[in-house]
Design an enzyme around this catalytic site. Structure first.
Site, mmCIF file in Angstrom:
data_model
loop_
_atom_site.group_PDB
_atom_site.id
_atom_site.type_symbol
_atom_site.label_atom_id
_atom_site.label_comp_id
_atom_site.label_asym_id
_atom_site.label_seq_id
_atom_site.Cartn_x
_atom_site.Cartn_y
_atom_site.Cartn_z
ATOM 1 N N SER A 205 -4.700 30.461 -10.507
ATOM 2 C CA SER A 205 -5.640 30.871 -9.381
ATOM 3 C C SER A 205 -4.757 31.889 -8.552
ATOM 4 O O SER A 205 -3.759 32.318 -8.855
ATOM 5 C CB SER A 205 -5.902 29.694 -8.398
ATOM 6 O OG SER A 205 -4.541 29.184 -8.076
ATOM 7 N N LYS B 217 3.310 19.424 -18.398
ATOM 8 C CA LYS B 217 4.909 19.447 -17.937
ATOM 9 C C LYS B 217 5.702 18.787 -19.156
ATOM 10 O O LYS B 217 7.119 19.020 -19.334
ATOM 11 C CB LYS B 217 4.989 18.598 -16.567
ATOM 12 C CG LYS B 217 4.357 19.460 -15.617
ATOM 13 C CD LYS B 217 4.305 18.938 -14.109
ATOM 14 C CE LYS B 217 3.804 19.902 -13.117
ATOM 15 N NZ LYS B 217 2.458 20.275 -13.374
ATOM 16 N N ASN C 129 1.576 27.852 -16.203
ATOM 17 C CA ASN C 129 0.229 27.238 -15.857
ATOM 18 C C ASN C 129 -0.724 28.086 -16.979
ATOM 19 O O ASN C 129 -0.383 29.524 -17.005
ATOM 20 C CB ASN C 129 -0.349 27.835 -14.457
ATOM 21 C CG ASN C 129 0.307 27.045 -13.261
ATOM 22 O OD1 ASN C 129 0.068 25.963 -13.054
ATOM 23 N ND2 ASN C 129 1.262 27.906 -12.692
ATOM 24 N N ARG D 297 0.111 31.782 -15.611
ATOM 25 C CA ARG D 297 0.900 32.326 -14.713
ATOM 26 C C ARG D 297 2.186 31.434 -14.617
ATOM 27 O O ARG D 297 2.245 30.321 -14.488
ATOM 28 C CB ARG D 297 0.245 31.993 -13.312
ATOM 29 C CG ARG D 297 1.082 32.862 -12.012
ATOM 30 C CD ARG D 297 0.517 32.459 -10.708
ATOM 31 N NE ARG D 297 0.696 31.243 -10.540
ATOM 32 C CZ ARG D 297 0.060 30.191 -9.767
ATOM 33 N NH1 ARG D 297 -1.303 30.508 -9.627
ATOM 34 N NH2 ARG D 297 0.258 29.015 -9.237
ATOM 35 N N GLU E 77 -1.608 18.516 -12.221
ATOM 36 C CA GLU E 77 -1.651 19.833 -11.837
ATOM 37 C C GLU E 77 -2.466 20.027 -10.628
ATOM 38 O O GLU E 77 -3.377 18.898 -10.221
ATOM 39 C CB GLU E 77 -2.418 20.771 -13.028
ATOM 40 C CG GLU E 77 -2.135 20.574 -14.512
ATOM 41 C CD GLU E 77 -0.833 21.466 -14.436
ATOM 42 O OE1 GLU E 77 -0.494 22.237 -13.667
ATOM 43 O OE2 GLU E 77 -0.041 20.928 -15.210
ATOM 44 N N GLY E 78 -1.996 21.082 -10.077
ATOM 45 C CA GLY E 78 -3.056 21.314 -8.652
ATOM 46 C C GLY E 78 -2.203 20.951 -7.481
ATOM 47 O O GLY E 78 -2.720 21.035 -6.205
ATOM 48 N N ARG F 273 4.085 32.698 -2.895
ATOM 49 C CA ARG F 273 3.653 31.765 -2.124
ATOM 50 C C ARG F 273 4.872 31.376 -1.154
ATOM 51 O O ARG F 273 5.971 31.206 -1.776
ATOM 52 C CB ARG F 273 3.001 30.348 -2.616
ATOM 53 C CG ARG F 273 1.758 30.619 -3.442
ATOM 54 C CD ARG F 273 1.323 29.625 -4.264
ATOM 55 N NE ARG F 273 2.157 29.632 -5.536
ATOM 56 C CZ ARG F 273 1.978 28.748 -6.450
ATOM 57 N NH1 ARG F 273 1.078 27.724 -6.131
ATOM 58 N NH2 ARG F 273 2.848 28.547 -7.582
ATOM 59 N N GLU G 216 7.298 26.217 -13.353
ATOM 60 C CA GLU G 216 6.207 25.700 -14.310
ATOM 61 C C GLU G 216 5.208 26.813 -14.949
ATOM 62 O O GLU G 216 5.394 27.710 -14.484
ATOM 63 C CB GLU G 216 4.970 24.518 -13.759
ATOM 64 C CG GLU G 216 4.350 25.213 -12.784
ATOM 65 C CD GLU G 216 2.973 24.123 -12.594
ATOM 66 O OE1 GLU G 216 2.532 23.585 -13.371
ATOM 67 O OE2 GLU G 216 2.377 24.589 -11.450
ATOM 68 N N LYS H 242 8.177 14.416 -11.784
ATOM 69 C CA LYS H 242 6.892 14.906 -11.881
ATOM 70 C C LYS H 242 5.937 14.299 -13.020
ATOM 71 O O LYS H 242 6.216 14.001 -14.070
ATOM 72 C CB LYS H 242 6.913 16.370 -12.359
ATOM 73 C CG LYS H 242 7.735 17.363 -11.447
ATOM 74 C CD LYS H 242 7.497 18.714 -12.154
ATOM 75 C CE LYS H 242 8.225 19.913 -11.358
ATOM 76 N NZ LYS H 242 7.922 21.209 -11.552
HETATM 77 P P1 ADP Z 1 1.465 21.618 -9.714
HETATM 78 O O1 ADP Z 1 0.942 21.756 -11.190
HETATM 79 O O2 ADP Z 1 1.196 20.469 -8.970
HETATM 80 O O3 ADP Z 1 1.628 23.086 -9.154
HETATM 81 P P2 ADP Z 1 4.458 22.238 -9.754
HETATM 82 O O4 ADP Z 1 5.586 21.849 -10.986
HETATM 83 O O5 ADP Z 1 4.010 23.527 -9.797
HETATM 84 O O6 ADP Z 1 3.057 21.354 -10.247
HETATM 85 O O7 ADP Z 1 5.114 21.698 -8.493
HETATM 86 C C1 ADP Z 1 4.246 21.891 -7.338
HETATM 87 C C2 ADP Z 1 5.295 22.399 -6.184
HETATM 88 O O8 ADP Z 1 6.642 21.564 -6.192
HETATM 89 C C3 ADP Z 1 5.966 23.773 -6.430
HETATM 90 O O9 ADP Z 1 4.825 24.919 -6.318
HETATM 91 C C4 ADP Z 1 7.170 23.769 -5.866
HETATM 92 O O10 ADP Z 1 6.736 24.043 -4.364
HETATM 93 C C5 ADP Z 1 7.700 22.327 -5.854
HETATM 94 N N1 ADP Z 1 8.521 22.095 -7.127
HETATM 95 C C6 ADP Z 1 8.296 21.766 -8.235
HETATM 96 N N2 ADP Z 1 9.406 21.886 -8.772
HETATM 97 C C7 ADP Z 1 10.273 22.005 -8.046
HETATM 98 C C8 ADP Z 1 11.894 22.087 -8.483
HETATM 99 N N3 ADP Z 1 12.329 21.765 -9.472
HETATM 100 N N4 ADP Z 1 12.597 22.523 -7.307
HETATM 101 C C9 ADP Z 1 12.140 22.667 -6.109
HETATM 102 N N5 ADP Z 1 10.811 22.712 -5.875
HETATM 103 C C10 ADP Z 1 9.808 22.413 -6.896
HETATM 104 MG MG MG Z 2 2.552 24.763 -9.637
#
Ligand code: ADP
Ligand code: MG
Length: 509
Positions: A186, A344, A181, A163, A402-403, A485, A179, A398
């Protein structure tokens, strides 16, 4: 833009995210003939709102749009106990058709990219080598990967259920990937239901709301994912074998998983079993011919809905289960190499100049992927670090996790970066920096635990992809559906299970 490979010093201001879109895109946005975006900013009159919320809650209960209730202990282990509706947005979020199409179009290209990168073991090991020194979890994953390289282990049948998540930056009017996945993507089950819920509500109340349910795209990801699993099972070619879902010991999102396994059984006649990593360690063995047996059953496909977080490996048993499965000839979804491609750090490496070209041939495809890459930097890049310390609000820091709930924002970025600098710490290799994306906030009705509240909200669109190949034959490479979401615009993080966001669908504008 990536400056890791740049040798010349770059003024820190040039590292700040690009805030304006390409001129053709801006023109298009201003086109008078373009369809007017539907606005959720209107208030739904209170009498109508009450009816909508009531009907929506009934619909969720009748149609299985449910999760386990955190307040009820057994709800994470025993199906049928302590169900509560999944958090949802009452009405779909407007989303431009053009960006929706763009996200769908790149899904098969990302699928192909993951597959090609996964075959370059040296690229994965080299890119993650510094992270390995400081991040014990990534290090354990890489150890398994190294063992497979030493054994010259080939995965002829490769299944990816990915995803790719995006946010639409309001000012730039560009869609940026958050990102990709590659493990435990999920909500294939519940996201389909939210689209149906919204269509149902709009069919009933559309006149009052001035909405048209045909603008909510149908979402068939659960059937497409079941099809992908069934096709993989079929390639394995053993009619008595099962699909094994690797699960956490407690799982409040179990109904999302059960939806998928129910489709798999009802439409394709394929049986599945649920096992924790500890159970797999206790009951599993690999026969000399590579067959994976767990509890006496042959496993055709291992489908991971656990194993992506250090918490999933509380002891050595869980790691030995992971290694056991990897050594077997069962189809792993994902294999250790697919898993690593989704980290990442690899996302950041792939965004460097000339890296995509190593893995994809078609220039148009490369350009399409690159268009949705946001600014991504390693902490070796002194200019990026300097910019992030000066203007942390434009960045997200970051770790390799994950999660949800792991990222660092705002002043905490500054503090963390300064601390890492002062300590002269190798720990910096555990992080990447990313340009922060700012989606447009709209008023939305978010429903949690039967209570509806209106808030300024922003959304993240996920596009599901499925990829299946057997040796040179690509059996499936498709875009399969979507997940929207939505969360309060003041919230940094985005996970639904982590409690930040609600499930949503889209209203094409
Ligand atoms: P995870 O693996 O924990 O899901 P993500 O990279 O998806 O990590 O980050 C978690 C959440 O943080 C995302 O669902 C989003 O809401 C927010 N986020 C992540 N990266 C960004 C970004 N570059 N700009 C704005 N919000 C972000
Ligand atoms: Mg995410």
């Amino acid at each position: 833009m990536d400056l890791d490979t740049s040798s010349s010093p770059v003024p820190s201001s040039s590292l700040l995210p690009q805030r304006c879109g390409r001129s053709d895109e801006l023109e298009e946005a201003c086109d008078e003939t373009a369809p007017r975006p539907w606005s959720v900013s209107r208030n739904v009159p209170s009498g109508l709102l009450e009816k909508l919320v009531y009907d929506a809650l009934v619909w969720c209960s009748l149609h299985g749009l449910v999760v386990g209730d955190k307040d009820i202990q057994r709800s994470g282990t025993d199906p049928g106990i302590g169900l509560v509706h999944a958090p949802f947005s009452l009405l779909p979020m407007p989303f431009p058709k053009r960006h929706w199409r763009q996200a769908c179009e790149v899904a098969p290209i990302f699928n192909e990219l993951v597959d090609h990168v996964s075959l370059d073991g040296k690229f994965l090991q080299d890119s993650l080598s510094r992270t390995k020194e400081v991040d014990a979890f990534t290090s354990r994953l890489l150890d398994i990967h190294s063992k497979m390289l030493e054994l010259n282990k080939r995965e002829d049948i490769r299944l990816g259920l990915h995803r790719s998540d995006y946010m639409l930056d309001a000012e730039a009017n560009l869609l940026f990937q958050i990102e990709l996945n590659t493990i435990s993507s999920s909500f294939s089950g519940l996201s389909c239901l939210v689209s149906e819920l919204h269509r149902n509500l709009i069919n009933h109340y559309g006149k009052d709301l001035e909405l048209d349910s045909r603008r909510v795209p149908g979402n068939t990801v659960v059937s497409r994912y079941a099809e992908a699993l069934a096709k993989a099972w079929n390639e394995y070619n053993n009619s008595s074998a099962v699909v094994m879902v690797v699960v956490q010991t407690e799982e409040r999102n179990m109904y999302d998983q059960h939806w998928l396994c129910t489709r798999l059984r009802e439409i394709h006649g394929v049986a599945s079993v649920r096992k924790t990593l500890a159970e797999i360690d206790a009951e599993g063995q690999v026969l000399p011919d590579g067959t994976l047996l767990v509890g006496g059953q042959t496993v055709a496909v291992v489908y991971f809905r656990a194993g992506y977080s250090p918490n999933d490996y509380p002891s050595e048993s869980e790691w030995s289960a992971r290694l056991l499965m990897e050594q077997s000839n069962a189809i792993k979804c994902p294999s250790i190499s697919y898993h690593l491609v989704g980290t990442k750090k690899i996302q950041q490496e792939l965004a460097k100049p000339n890296v995509l070209e190593r893995f994809l041939e078609n220039e148009d495809d490369i350009a399409k992927l690159r268009k949705c890459f946001a600014g991504l930097w390693s902490l070796e890049n002194a200019d990026a670090v300097k910019s992030a310390i000066e203007r942390p609000e434009f960045f997200v820091l970051k770790p390799q996790r994950e999660g949800g709930g792991n990222n660092i924002y705002g002043d905490n970025i500054r503090e963390t970066l300064i601390r890492l600098q002062q300590e002269g710490s190798e720990q910096a290799a555990a992080y990447i920096l990313m340009q922060r994306i700012f989606p447009k906030a709209s008023l939305a009705y978010l429903v949690r635990k039967g209570i509806c509240h209106q808030d300024h909200a922003i959304s993240e669109l996920g596009i599901y992809g499925a990829y299946l190949r057997n040796k040179d034959k690509v059996i499936m490479n498709d875009q399969c559906g979507y997940l929207m979401r939505t969360k309060d615009s003041s919230s940094n993080e985005g996970g639904v299970a982590a409690g930040f966001a609600v499930l949503d669908s889209i209203y094409l504008t």
